[in-house]
Write a protein that holds these residues in place. Structure first.
Motif, mmCIF file in Angstrom:
data_model
loop_
_atom_site.group_PDB
_atom_site.id
_atom_site.type_symbol
_atom_site.label_atom_id
_atom_site.label_comp_id
_atom_site.label_asym_id
_atom_site.label_seq_id
_atom_site.Cartn_x
_atom_site.Cartn_y
_atom_site.Cartn_z
ATOM 1 N N TRP A 15 38.744 136.922 -31.938
ATOM 2 C CA TRP A 15 39.880 137.698 -31.421
ATOM 3 C C TRP A 15 41.210 136.956 -31.405
ATOM 4 O O TRP A 15 42.255 137.568 -31.296
ATOM 5 C CB TRP A 15 39.585 138.249 -30.020
ATOM 6 C CG TRP A 15 39.211 137.201 -29.001
ATOM 7 C CD1 TRP A 15 37.949 136.753 -28.719
ATOM 8 C CD2 TRP A 15 40.087 136.471 -28.149
ATOM 9 N NE1 TRP A 15 37.988 135.778 -27.753
ATOM 10 C CE2 TRP A 15 39.294 135.591 -27.377
ATOM 11 C CE3 TRP A 15 41.468 136.461 -27.955
ATOM 12 C CZ2 TRP A 15 39.831 134.727 -26.438
ATOM 13 C CZ3 TRP A 15 41.999 135.606 -27.012
ATOM 14 C CH2 TRP A 15 41.191 134.751 -26.270
ATOM 15 N N ASN A 16 41.201 135.629 -31.551
ATOM 16 C CA ASN A 16 42.424 134.847 -31.431
ATOM 17 C C ASN A 16 42.771 134.199 -32.775
ATOM 18 O O ASN A 16 42.118 133.239 -33.205
ATOM 19 C CB ASN A 16 42.234 133.780 -30.341
ATOM 20 C CG ASN A 16 43.471 132.979 -30.074
ATOM 21 O OD1 ASN A 16 44.096 132.450 -30.979
ATOM 22 N ND2 ASN A 16 43.816 132.861 -28.799
ATOM 23 N N GLU A 17 43.792 134.727 -33.435
ATOM 24 C CA GLU A 17 44.202 134.261 -34.758
ATOM 25 C C GLU A 17 44.527 132.761 -34.765
ATOM 26 O O GLU A 17 44.086 132.014 -35.637
ATOM 27 C CB GLU A 17 45.426 135.059 -35.225
ATOM 28 C CG GLU A 17 45.871 134.758 -36.628
ATOM 29 C CD GLU A 17 45.075 135.530 -37.667
ATOM 30 O OE1 GLU A 17 45.093 135.108 -38.832
ATOM 31 O OE2 GLU A 17 44.436 136.537 -37.319
ATOM 32 N N ARG A 18 45.313 132.316 -33.796
ATOM 33 C CA ARG A 18 45.715 130.912 -33.741
ATOM 34 C C ARG A 18 44.498 130.012 -33.618
ATOM 35 O O ARG A 18 44.350 129.028 -34.359
ATOM 36 C CB ARG A 18 46.671 130.671 -32.560
ATOM 37 C CG ARG A 18 47.151 129.206 -32.453
ATOM 38 C CD ARG A 18 47.904 128.939 -31.157
ATOM 39 N NE ARG A 18 47.236 129.417 -29.961
ATOM 40 C CZ ARG A 18 46.188 128.815 -29.365
ATOM 41 N NH1 ARG A 18 45.683 127.718 -29.875
ATOM 42 N NH2 ARG A 18 45.651 129.322 -28.281
ATOM 43 N N PHE A 19 43.605 130.327 -32.716
ATOM 44 C CA PHE A 19 42.414 129.509 -32.525
ATOM 45 C C PHE A 19 41.560 129.490 -33.799
ATOM 46 O O PHE A 19 41.101 128.430 -34.228
ATOM 47 C CB PHE A 19 41.583 130.023 -31.340
ATOM 48 C CG PHE A 19 40.394 129.162 -31.053
ATOM 49 C CD1 PHE A 19 40.502 128.042 -30.248
ATOM 50 C CD2 PHE A 19 39.159 129.454 -31.612
ATOM 51 C CE1 PHE A 19 39.400 127.232 -29.995
ATOM 52 C CE2 PHE A 19 38.050 128.651 -31.369
ATOM 53 C CZ PHE A 19 38.169 127.538 -30.559
ATOM 54 N N ALA A 20 41.365 130.657 -34.390
ATOM 55 C CA ALA A 20 40.529 130.751 -35.590
ATOM 56 C C ALA A 20 41.078 129.882 -36.722
ATOM 57 O O ALA A 20 40.324 129.161 -37.379
ATOM 58 C CB ALA A 20 40.410 132.209 -36.034
ATOM 59 N N THR A 21 42.399 129.935 -36.935
ATOM 60 C CA THR A 21 42.975 129.131 -38.016
ATOM 61 C C THR A 21 42.957 127.641 -37.680
ATOM 62 O O THR A 21 42.783 126.813 -38.569
ATOM 63 C CB THR A 21 44.402 129.589 -38.375
ATOM 64 O OG1 THR A 21 45.222 129.542 -37.209
ATOM 65 C CG2 THR A 21 44.390 130.991 -38.958
ATOM 66 N N GLU A 22 43.109 127.302 -36.391
ATOM 67 C CA GLU A 22 43.067 125.890 -35.999
ATOM 68 C C GLU A 22 41.701 125.257 -36.237
ATOM 69 O O GLU A 22 41.609 124.054 -36.444
ATOM 70 C CB GLU A 22 43.459 125.729 -34.526
ATOM 71 C CG GLU A 22 44.953 125.862 -34.292
ATOM 72 C CD GLU A 22 45.332 125.764 -32.815
ATOM 73 O OE1 GLU A 22 44.433 125.632 -31.948
ATOM 74 O OE2 GLU A 22 46.544 125.830 -32.529
ATOM 75 N N VAL A 23 40.645 126.045 -36.216
ATOM 76 C CA VAL A 23 39.311 125.498 -36.474
ATOM 77 C C VAL A 23 38.907 125.656 -37.943
ATOM 78 O O VAL A 23 37.763 125.433 -38.304
ATOM 79 C CB VAL A 23 38.232 126.089 -35.530
ATOM 80 C CG1 VAL A 23 38.535 125.756 -34.080
ATOM 81 C CG2 VAL A 23 38.047 127.592 -35.734
ATOM 82 N N GLY A 24 39.865 126.032 -38.798
ATOM 83 C CA GLY A 24 39.628 126.049 -40.238
ATOM 84 C C GLY A 24 39.197 127.373 -40.831
ATOM 85 O O GLY A 24 38.847 127.432 -42.014
ATOM 86 N N LEU A 25 39.232 128.425 -40.063
ATOM 87 C CA LEU A 25 38.871 129.743 -40.595
ATOM 88 C C LEU A 25 40.106 130.415 -41.186
ATOM 89 O O LEU A 25 41.231 130.051 -40.848
ATOM 90 C CB LEU A 25 38.271 130.601 -39.479
ATOM 91 C CG LEU A 25 36.928 130.105 -38.938
ATOM 92 C CD1 LEU A 25 36.550 130.826 -37.658
ATOM 93 C CD2 LEU A 25 35.841 130.282 -39.992
#
Length: 153
Positions: free
Chosen positions: A45-55
């Motif tokens: 649900w969280n775009e920033r978090f997802a991209t920070e973990v490499g997704l």
């Protein structure tokens, strides 16, 4: 292929397509699924978090993807209890695009394409192995997705 409880194994052949469908999933669907499943991992649900973990961005829950795929088999059998086994491997995440200012509940979301074929028949055990192809934008997101179902004589 006819659907319904009592699918007869004698009416089937390896390679028969049991069905095809396209399922739309958007971010609002993921929020609903999180509530039902208890899986509130921010990668869903969280775009920033997802991209920070490499997704690539927010992704669908793996169990949502598996469950959505096997629903084709349950619908074809007419009896979810006929499924004796179901296994798969995850090969790629299912990215869910940001609806970019639109209402997430109304956004089209991502199309998940599902096709089921009979991969094997065991006439003595009255079982069929259903091979599922599950893809997004032509890329397989599940591999070796197979369900074993019990049929009637």
């Amino acid at each position: 292929m006819a659907e319904g409880i009592g699918m007869k194994i004698a009416d089937l052949s390896v390679g028969d397509v049991i069905g095809e469908r396209t399922v739309q999933v958007n971010r609002a669907d993921l929020v609903k699924y999180a509530g039902a499943s208890g899986d509130f991992n921010p990668i869903h649900w969280n775009e920033r978090f997802a991209t920070e973990v490499g997704l690539p961005g927010v992704i669908a829950h793996g169990m949502w993807t598996m469950g959505t795929a096997v629903q084709l088999v349950s619908d074809w059998c007419g009896d979810p209890g006929a499924a004796m086994d179901y296994q798969t491997r995850f090969s790629k995440p299912v990215p869910i695009a940001d609806p970019a200012g639109s209402n997430p509940a109304e956004a089209d979301g991502t199309s998940v394409e599902i096709t089921g074929k009979i991969g094997a028949l065991d006439l003595e055990a009255y079982t069929a192995r259903i091979d599922l192809t599950v893809s997004v934008d032509g890329q397989k997101v599940l591999v070796k997705a197979q369900a074993l179902v019990r049929l009637t004589a």
